[in-house]
Design a protein around this motif. Sequence first.
Motif, PDB file in Angstrom:
ATOM      1  N   ASP A  11       1.011  -1.319   0.141  1.00  0.00           N
ATOM      2  CA  ASP A  11      -0.079  -0.314   0.200  1.00  0.00           C
ATOM      3  C   ASP A  11       0.949   1.502   0.325  1.00  0.00           C
ATOM      4  O   ASP A  11       0.617   2.411  -0.803  1.00  0.00           O
ATOM      5  N   GLN A  12       1.790   1.451   0.883  1.00  0.00           N
ATOM      6  CA  GLN A  12       2.852   2.323   0.688  1.00  0.00           C
ATOM      7  C   GLN A  12       3.714   2.518  -0.678  1.00  0.00           C
ATOM      8  O   GLN A  12       3.685   3.658  -1.026  1.00  0.00           O
ATOM      9  N   ALA A  13       4.174   1.893  -1.218  1.00  0.00           N
ATOM     10  CA  ALA A  13       4.710   1.055  -2.283  1.00  0.00           C
ATOM     11  C   ALA A  13       4.234   2.352  -3.823  1.00  0.00           C
ATOM     12  O   ALA A  13       4.547   3.340  -3.899  1.00  0.00           O
ATOM     13  N   TYR A  14       2.847   1.649  -2.749  1.00  0.00           N
ATOM     14  CA  TYR A  14       1.742   1.915  -4.528  1.00  0.00           C
ATOM     15  C   TYR A  14       0.923   3.653  -4.278  1.00  0.00           C
ATOM     16  O   TYR A  14       1.423   4.357  -5.415  1.00  0.00           O
ATOM     17  N   LEU A  43      -6.353  -5.918  -7.300  1.00  0.00           N
ATOM     18  CA  LEU A  43      -6.666  -5.044  -8.117  1.00  0.00           C
ATOM     19  C   LEU A  43      -6.006  -3.884  -8.780  1.00  0.00           C
ATOM     20  O   LEU A  43      -5.842  -3.203  -9.201  1.00  0.00           O
ATOM     21  N   GLN A  44      -5.170  -2.824  -7.449  1.00  0.00           N
ATOM     22  CA  GLN A  44      -4.799  -1.659  -7.010  1.00  0.00           C
ATOM     23  C   GLN A  44      -3.082  -2.474  -7.898  1.00  0.00           C
ATOM     24  O   GLN A  44      -2.812  -1.183  -8.719  1.00  0.00           O
ATOM     25  N   GLU A  45      -2.402  -3.563  -7.499  1.00  0.00           N
ATOM     26  CA  GLU A  45      -1.474  -3.425  -8.094  1.00  0.00           C
ATOM     27  C   GLU A  45      -1.577  -3.920  -9.253  1.00  0.00           C
ATOM     28  O   GLU A  45      -1.223  -3.317 -10.238  1.00  0.00           O
ATOM     29  N   ALA A  46      -2.403  -4.681 -10.056  1.00  0.00           N
ATOM     30  CA  ALA A  46      -2.816  -5.311 -11.385  1.00  0.00           C
ATOM     31  C   ALA A  46      -2.648  -3.739 -12.650  1.00  0.00           C
ATOM     32  O   ALA A  46      -2.215  -4.014 -13.150  1.00  0.00           O
TER      33      ALA A  46
END
Length: 295
Positions: A11-14, A43-46
């Motif tokens: 999440d932080q990296a995102y 979903l967010q990573e994709a």
Amino acid sequence: MHRRTRGRHYDQAYDQRRRQGMKGWLIYKEEDRKRNKTFISWLQEAGFRRGMQLDVVTYETLAVNLSGDGPMFTGRTKPDFLIVRSSTPWLNEAAEMHGLRVFNPSCVSRTANDKRLSHALMSSIGVPMLTSTAVHRNNLQDIVPVYPFILKDPRGRGGTGVEWISRPQQIGPALKEELLMQPVGGQRGKDLRVYIVGGRIVGSVLRESETNFKANISIGGTASLYDLTDTERDVVEKITSSLSLDFAGIDFLIHEDGTLLFNEIEDAVGCRSLYMNSSIDIADVFIGYVAEQMA
């Protein structure tokens, strides 16, 4: 597509590395957001891998301007698209009126989130199902059903609002006013879920329970990956050719003779059983489809 290991600091990296590109919202009700944190992160990573920013917006925090003056979402910049996982068809349709691409489209959300509409559609295109009757609670005694039978909340999902009725004393004010009535049928404690992305079959799981007539994983059922026969694929494709499913699950009961009986369509479909029993990363498959649609 294979599952990938997600780091705990994702999440932080995102937040630090998100790209400036197309922006979409993932709409969840708050209780569902808490329950689906892992899937949301996938979903967010994709999306991140495809240069898309996917922000979670809870349904309860939305203020939607319906008057036509000013922006659609009060206090927020309108995104490029919505992925609505809140089972709220009116929002899908209102967003489409404002020119937004919505996954799933309102026609799907409306039909999938009301079992009366989905069964009416299946009947009209010749998909086998149990005899299904839309009834009001106050009229049940006049119909004189054959016991036992099944009553369903037409808007219930995930196995909620499904009651096995074996005696007249169970008919009362505790039931929903609007109901779908069906006879007991199919192989007890067994059903099949077929996952659809972009109108195509991605995978299927057979769900079973030895202790409950409902086979949902969330209430203790088990699941295994299932290979559809050509005949079963034909049934599924009859449905997908009549309804534009971006991302959904189609659930079937299994008739005593082994054939499929339509049960319901899950608009905000849960995917735990597919991840548990296969290497299919359906979050990545779906976001890949979204990226193609928005290109």
